[in-house]
Structure formats: structure tokens, C-alpha cells
Design a protein around this motif. Structure first.
Motif, mmCIF file in Angstrom:
data_model
loop_
_atom_site.group_PDB
_atom_site.id
_atom_site.type_symbol
_atom_site.label_atom_id
_atom_site.label_comp_id
_atom_site.label_asym_id
_atom_site.label_seq_id
_atom_site.Cartn_x
_atom_site.Cartn_y
_atom_site.Cartn_z
ATOM 1 N N TRP A 166 -24.223 -26.729 18.959
ATOM 2 C CA TRP A 166 -25.099 -27.799 18.480
ATOM 3 C C TRP A 166 -26.543 -27.544 18.890
ATOM 4 O O TRP A 166 -27.468 -27.710 18.095
ATOM 5 C CB TRP A 166 -24.598 -29.124 19.020
ATOM 6 C CG TRP A 166 -25.429 -30.334 18.677
ATOM 7 C CD1 TRP A 166 -25.937 -31.244 19.545
ATOM 8 C CD2 TRP A 166 -25.798 -30.784 17.374
ATOM 9 N NE1 TRP A 166 -26.617 -32.228 18.879
ATOM 10 C CE2 TRP A 166 -26.545 -31.969 17.532
ATOM 11 C CE3 TRP A 166 -25.589 -30.294 16.080
ATOM 12 C CZ2 TRP A 166 -27.094 -32.675 16.461
ATOM 13 C CZ3 TRP A 166 -26.132 -30.999 14.998
ATOM 14 C CH2 TRP A 166 -26.856 -32.161 15.192
ATOM 15 N N TYR B 202 -22.405 -32.103 12.037
ATOM 16 C CA TYR B 202 -21.955 -32.118 13.430
ATOM 17 C C TYR B 202 -20.949 -33.233 13.684
ATOM 18 O O TYR B 202 -19.869 -33.003 14.248
ATOM 19 C CB TYR B 202 -23.181 -32.283 14.320
ATOM 20 C CG TYR B 202 -22.897 -32.500 15.791
ATOM 21 C CD1 TYR B 202 -22.323 -31.506 16.570
ATOM 22 C CD2 TYR B 202 -23.246 -33.704 16.405
ATOM 23 C CE1 TYR B 202 -22.092 -31.705 17.924
ATOM 24 C CE2 TYR B 202 -23.019 -33.909 17.753
ATOM 25 C CZ TYR B 202 -22.446 -32.913 18.511
ATOM 26 O OH TYR B 202 -22.223 -33.121 19.837
ATOM 27 N N THR C 20 -26.930 -33.647 11.438
ATOM 28 C CA THR C 20 -26.125 -34.659 12.135
ATOM 29 C C THR C 20 -24.807 -34.920 11.423
ATOM 30 O O THR C 20 -23.755 -35.033 12.065
ATOM 31 C CB THR C 20 -26.913 -35.979 12.270
ATOM 32 O OG1 THR C 20 -28.160 -35.712 12.919
ATOM 33 C CG2 THR C 20 -26.126 -37.004 13.066
ATOM 34 N N SER D 214 -28.087 -24.674 16.792
ATOM 35 C CA SER D 214 -28.383 -25.111 15.423
ATOM 36 C C SER D 214 -29.716 -25.844 15.382
ATOM 37 O O SER D 214 -30.563 -25.605 14.512
ATOM 38 C CB SER D 214 -27.278 -26.031 14.895
ATOM 39 O OG SER D 214 -26.066 -25.338 14.760
#
Length: 206
Positions: A168, A199, A196, A171
Motif C-alpha cells: 500500500w 485497496y 483507495t 503504491s
């Protein structure tokens, strides 16, 4: 005794003013010249001080850039440390998307000095090491938030929190640099929403 304290306070204040003057001068020169072309001579001339004074406060230009880097990164850390205690998947998504958007806004607002950071990371082992320390602080913060969601049964528990956190972070870091160097035409809101959603859909439970 009181007179002695006042003298010491005065010296400390002058020292802090000189230190800040050198930092501000370094910021100006780094933006103008870039990291590689900046010299201590240019900085002290901008600060209107001497070599002895400058080296009394800082080891060199790497030290000065690290201070500027920490100042900008503290803006990011303030967002990263936003209280994260969601009760639902949707609440988690709202908090995360808000964080991502604010991260991207800082990257945009601090674009010019972050270009200098990027150059320095590739040229200085000291600054590269500092960047790695900053990365680890972010990853630890993200890991903590993921672990909380796993404990609350909001997120999948079959995934290693730190591995997810690293993925995360990287990214977000990639898009941070793309914004700094203007490598895409998407709005910050579009990037934040897309990142978002991908994820949250990957690790949060329905």
C-alpha cells in the motif's frame, strides 16, 4: 545568577536565529540550483554568514537537506497519524481516502523541494538512508492500522499486515512521485478514489 541566565537565553536565541537563517538560505539555494549543484559556499553567501558558523550548526549540505526533508515529511506523518478506529468497512474507506487525498495534495504543494529530494536520494547515501527510515515509519503506521482492522474483523486475517502495508505504501509513493513530476493527467481526487477503492476491496470484508 539571573543575569547569567538572561545572557545564556540571549545566546541561545541568537544561535536559533542563525540556524534558521542558514536553513532558509539552503532551501532557497536548493530550489534554485538543485541538490548536486548546490554548495555550502552558495548557502553561506545566501545566509550572509561564515563557514565556521555554518559548520558549527550543520555537517554539510546533506545535513541541511535532511532537515528540510524532515520538515516536509512531518506534514505527511501528521496525516498518517490520523486516529484510525473505524467501526465499519465504509468508515475505514472514508478515512483512508481522505488520508490519500491529503498525501497527494502535499506532494503537489511541495513539488519543487520534493524534486530536490528525489535527486538527492539518487546521489547521496546519507539521504537515501534517511528516506528508507521515513519509508519504514510510514509502513509501521500503516501496519498498525491494518492490524487494528484485522483485530476488529473488518479486514482479512489471512494476509500479513506488514506485507500489505508495504504494498500500500509503495503504491502511494509511486503516485506521489508522478504528481511531483507531473507524469499523469488525472485529478488528485480520481487517483485517491481509485487507489483507495482497489485497496479496500482487496483486504476489507463486506
Amino acid at each position: 545568577m539571573k543575569h547569567q541566565i538572561n545572557i545564556e537565553d540571549g545566546r541561545h536565541l541568537r544561535s536559533m536565529k542563525t540556524r534558521n537563517k542558514i536553513i532558509n538560505a539552503a532551501h532557497h539555494v536548493f530550489l534554485k540550483e538543485g541538490f548536486q549543484n548546490t554548495t555550502i559556499k552558495q548557502i553561506i553567501e545566501q545566509a550572509k554568514t561564515g563557514y565556521g558558523t555554518a559548520y558549527g550548526h550543520f555537517k554539510g549540505k546533506d545535513d541541511l537537506l535532511i532537515i528540510l526533508m524532515e520538515d516536509v515529511m512531518n506534514q505527511f506523518f501528521e496525516i498518517a497519524h490520523t486516529p484510525f478506529f473505524p467501526a465499519t468497512r465504509e468508515e475505514a474507506k472514508q478515512i483512508i481516502q481522505g488520508q490519500v487525498l491529503e498525501f497527494l495534495k502535499i506532494a503537489e504543494n511541495e513539488r519543487e523541494i520534493m524534486k530536490v529530494f528525489s535527486e538527492a536520494i539518487g546521489l547521496s547515501q546519507t539521504i537515501n538512508q534517511k528516506w528508507e527510515e521515513i519509508r519504514q515509519r510510514f509502513i509501521q503506521s500503516i501496519t498498525k492500522d491494518i492490524t487494528y482492522s484485522q483485530v476488529k474483523r473488518l479486514a482479512r486475517t489471512d494476509l500479513k499486515a506488514e506485507v500489505v502495508a508495504r504494498s500500500w505504501f509503495f503504491s502511494n509513493e509511486m503516485y506521489q512521485w508522478e504528481i511531483v513530476f507531473k507524469k499523469n493527467d488525472y485529478t488528485l481526487e480520481e487517483i485517491a478514489h481509485t487507489l483507495t477503492t482497489m485497496y479496500v476491496d482487496a483486504i476489507y470484508l463486506d
